[in-house]
Design a protein around this motif. Structure first.
Motif, PDB file in Angstrom:
ATOM      1  N   HIS A 203     -92.033  -6.221 -17.475  1.00  0.00           N
ATOM      2  CA  HIS A 203     -91.482  -6.321 -15.524  1.00  0.00           C
ATOM      3  C   HIS A 203     -90.273  -7.532 -15.866  1.00  0.00           C
ATOM      4  CE1 HIS A 203     -96.095  -5.894 -15.146  1.00  0.00           C
ATOM      5  NE2 HIS A 203     -95.155  -5.441 -13.926  1.00  0.00           N
ATOM      6  N   ARG A 204     -89.501  -7.109 -17.005  1.00  0.00           N
ATOM      7  CA  ARG A 204     -87.876  -7.812 -17.071  1.00  0.00           C
ATOM      8  C   ARG A 204     -87.065  -7.713 -16.076  1.00  0.00           C
ATOM      9  NH1 ARG A 204     -83.364  -6.150 -19.726  1.00  0.00           N
ATOM     10  NH2 ARG A 204     -81.774  -8.310 -21.143  1.00  0.00           N
ATOM     11  N   LEU A 205     -86.086  -8.858 -15.864  1.00  0.00           N
ATOM     12  CA  LEU A 205     -85.546  -8.651 -14.595  1.00  0.00           C
ATOM     13  C   LEU A 205     -84.069  -8.669 -14.881  1.00  0.00           C
ATOM     14  CD1 LEU A 205     -87.234 -11.239 -12.508  1.00  0.00           C
ATOM     15  CD2 LEU A 205     -86.670  -9.057 -11.750  1.00  0.00           C
ATOM     16  N   GLY A 206     -84.529  -9.037 -16.728  1.00  0.00           N
ATOM     17  CA  GLY A 206     -82.535  -9.883 -17.083  1.00  0.00           C
ATOM     18  C   GLY A 206     -82.389 -10.302 -17.781  1.00  0.00           C
ATOM     19  N   SER A 207     -81.589 -10.651 -18.357  1.00  0.00           N
ATOM     20  CA  SER A 207     -81.037 -12.359 -19.241  1.00  0.00           C
ATOM     21  C   SER A 207     -80.518 -12.912 -17.656  1.00  0.00           C
ATOM     22  CB  SER A 207     -79.843 -12.212 -19.801  1.00  0.00           C
ATOM     23  OG  SER A 207     -79.966 -10.704 -20.622  1.00  0.00           O
ATOM     24  N   LEU A 208     -81.163 -13.856 -18.528  1.00  0.00           N
ATOM     25  CA  LEU A 208     -81.175 -15.078 -17.090  1.00  0.00           C
ATOM     26  C   LEU A 208     -80.407 -15.974 -17.928  1.00  0.00           C
ATOM     27  CD1 LEU A 208     -81.213 -17.452 -15.083  1.00  0.00           C
ATOM     28  CD2 LEU A 208     -83.159 -17.903 -15.824  1.00  0.00           C
TER      29      LEU A 208
ATOM     30  N   GLU B 149     -75.591  -6.650 -18.115  1.00  0.00           N
ATOM     31  CA  GLU B 149     -75.927  -7.621 -17.169  1.00  0.00           C
ATOM     32  C   GLU B 149     -74.435  -7.087 -16.246  1.00  0.00           C
ATOM     33  OE1 GLU B 149     -78.492  -7.594 -16.277  1.00  0.00           O
ATOM     34  OE2 GLU B 149     -79.409  -8.574 -18.583  1.00  0.00           O
ATOM     35  N   ASP B 150     -75.094  -6.451 -14.956  1.00  0.00           N
ATOM     36  CA  ASP B 150     -73.662  -5.972 -13.833  1.00  0.00           C
ATOM     37  C   ASP B 150     -73.467  -7.278 -13.364  1.00  0.00           C
ATOM     38  OD1 ASP B 150     -73.829  -3.053 -14.750  1.00  0.00           O
ATOM     39  OD2 ASP B 150     -75.637  -2.842 -12.768  1.00  0.00           O
ATOM     40  N   ARG B 151     -74.419  -7.927 -12.619  1.00  0.00           N
ATOM     41  CA  ARG B 151     -74.460  -9.354 -12.146  1.00  0.00           C
ATOM     42  C   ARG B 151     -74.433 -10.846 -12.973  1.00  0.00           C
ATOM     43  NH1 ARG B 151     -73.491  -9.279  -6.589  1.00  0.00           N
ATOM     44  NH2 ARG B 151     -73.194  -7.436  -5.891  1.00  0.00           N
ATOM     45  N   LEU B 152     -74.099 -11.581 -13.238  1.00  0.00           N
ATOM     46  CA  LEU B 152     -74.825 -12.732 -14.200  1.00  0.00           C
ATOM     47  C   LEU B 152     -75.731 -13.818 -13.371  1.00  0.00           C
ATOM     48  CD1 LEU B 152     -74.078 -14.681 -16.323  1.00  0.00           C
ATOM     49  CD2 LEU B 152     -72.732 -16.149 -14.752  1.00  0.00           C
ATOM     50  N   ASN B 153     -77.082 -13.223 -14.205  1.00  0.00           N
ATOM     51  CA  ASN B 153     -77.789 -14.694 -13.927  1.00  0.00           C
ATOM     52  C   ASN B 153     -77.867 -15.474 -14.260  1.00  0.00           C
ATOM     53  OD1 ASN B 153     -79.170 -12.969 -11.765  1.00  0.00           O
ATOM     54  ND2 ASN B 153     -80.223 -11.367 -13.501  1.00  0.00           N
TER      55      ASN B 153
END
Length: 521
Positions: free
Chosen positions: A102-107, A220-224
């Protein structure tokens, strides 16, 4: 391999925007004919266990990170406007998401501490120090350019520069402080030769561009982004320059977006005094029977101040065979005030100083809190003064002479008789720095960015809650603010900040924002 195209001015606007949307172009500037940065945006990060790292600085920074920590390097240009002027390699570290299904990406986590190592701070906290975010995000951090293992600024010899703190609040304090500032200014002027060609390219504007290269390299398309303290200013600068690349962004313990060294040092001094009174009130509200400092807060504060002054001439025997002089007492008290978990022990530390008691658990907790905050000189005095100057002096034109600091010394003592003598030197952090500052980083307006969550505790000692409001006004309608009635600094992830953790987790994991001006109790 990802491909990033640098669109030319001859392309129609619609085609240019489409190209950027598909490939993750560096910024709108590239559409205006800026230098081709494709080779930086095309990087793929090669992660390996930090335990295999050959760089001695990285090994030192990650020694407490555990076996799951991974390290890497990211190449960025000294100058994004003239990439042929040289390159540097940023040190990176990550913990992979625990729940990879359930990974959402990089923070990306940007820490404060005025130049302290991001790798060291992430390793010290570990993934458990970030609420529920570590379950579904890869936690990624970096040493910003000029700090840690990323082409650090170097000045003088050994650990850095002479200390520039005043001795006490007597008549000699201002004169002694001025002499020390002069000594440090001479050492700072040596930084240009020792640091090398990266020196003109330090500061938040360049670091914000590094963040966008990191975003692309992470796929990543957007920076979290999660920023603490000075890392909040970096996040705001990113939102200003790349509003359409902002993902879920949280800024915790919010910094002043437009720093001036005199104004900020005085505000921080007053904020430490406010936090000290809050810690004393935690005790005095319990009454005489349960508080060794008594039940009268004003009287207790006077007693505490007198006890700190007494340490100048009469240090206390302390833990592990050490002695506690005024400077050590200030450092350890500041450490507890910054630590959400350590704050309840602050009255016990103060009681030991006031009544000259055998140090107990509070003394050990104070040492641990200071260590967690980044080392012996953590917080407002984090890292070698050369690194502090490198990371901060590029972002402000304010420069104050030793005489000007000496003239303001009484203002600092008035703001805090306990902390003022030590924190007055913050006004001179850039005295002697060999590069002129640039206020360009002060513009953080991001009206086109998605909503950004800002939080500061009401009794945060290091980033006054007034700076939260300043940053919100500077960002504009994208800012959503939240406070809480407690203390500490950099609160998200602390074990006793349930309300803050719940609301930040809801935003990071589900995109649910609290109402603007929410107040956790």
């Amino acid at each position: 391999m990802r491909s990033v195209l640098a669109p030319s001015l001859s392309l129609p606007l619609a085609a240019t925007l489409l190209a950027c949307g598909l490939t993750g172009c560096a910024s709108r500037d590239e559409a205006a004919g800026r230098p081709d940065l494709t080779r930086y945006y095309d990087q793929e990060i090669s992660w390996e266990p930090c335990s295999r790292e050959q760089d001695r600085t990285v090994r030192d920074e990650t020694r407490n990170a555990g076996r799951t920590a991974e390290c890497a390097r990211l190449t960025v240009p000294h100058s994004y406007d003239a990439p042929g002027k040289g390159e540097l390699r940023l040190a990176l570290m990550r913990y992979r998401a625990a729940d990879r299904d359930h990974r959402l990406g990089s923070l990306v986590v940007g820490f404060g501490g005025q130049g302290a190592s991001g790798l060291g701070q992430l390793g010290a906290r570990g993934p458990d120090g970030f609420g529920k975010a570590a379950a579904r995000y890869d936690l990624v951090t970096f040493d910003p350019r000029g700090a840690g293992a990323s082409s650090p600024a170097r000045c003088g010899t050994g650990d850095g520069l002479p200390d520039a703190r005043g001795r006490d609040d007597d008549a000699d304090g201002a004169a002694e402080l001025a002499d020390r500032i002069d000594d440090r200014a001479r050492a700072l002027r040596d930084c240009a030769e020792r640091t090398g060609p990266v020196l003109p390219y330090l500061g938040t504007v360049h670091a914000a561009k590094d963040l966008d290269v990191l975003r692309a390299a992470l796929g990543e398309d957007r920076l979290n982004y999660l920023g603490y303290a000075q890392g909040t200013r970096l996040g705001a600068a990113y939102a200003h320059r790349y509003p359409h690349k902002v993902g879920r962004m949280v800024l915790d313990s919010v910094d002043d977006p437009a720093p001036d060294l005199r104004r900020n040092a005085l505000a921080r001094t007053a904020s430490y005094q406010k936090a000290l009174r809050h810690a004393v009130e935690i005790c005095t509200r319990r009454g005489d029977e349960d508080c060794i400092l008594g039940s009268d807060t004003d009287r207790a504060m006077e007693t505490v101040t007198a006890a700190f002054n007494r340490l100048d001439e009469h240090p206390l025997p302390w833990v592990n065979g050490t002695t506690l002089d005024r400077d050590a007492a200030v450092t350890q008290t500041m450490g507890l005030l910054r630590s959400r978990e350590g704050l309840p022990e602050a009255p016990n530390l103060l009681a030991a100083i006031v009544h000259r008691l055998r140090p107990g658990e509070a003394a050990h907790m104070a040492r641990e809190a200071v260590a967690r905050a980044g080392g012996k000189d953590a917080g407002d005095r984090a890292g070698a003064p050369s690194v502090t100057a490198a990371v901060n002096c590029a972002d402000t034109r304010s420069r104050y002479t030793a005489d000007q600091v000496a003239a303001a010394y009484d203002d600092f003592v008035e703001a805090s008789p306990v902390f003022g003598p030590a924190l007055a030197a913050g006004m001179a952090a850039c005295t002697g720095w060999p590069q002129a500052g640039d206020d360009g980083a002060h513009d953080v307006a991001a009206p086109r960015a998605p909503k950004i969550l800002l939080h500061t505790p009401e009794f945060d000692p290091a980033t006054p809650v007034a700076w939260l409001r300043r940053m919100a006004r500077a960002l504009g309608p994208s800012a959503v603010t939240m406070t809480d009635t407690g203390g500490g600094h950099g609160v998200y992830g602390s074990s006793d900040a349930d309300c803050v953790n719940e609301k930040v987790d809801a935003f990071l994991l589900d995109g649910r924002l609290p109402a603007d001006r929410t107040r956790c109790t």
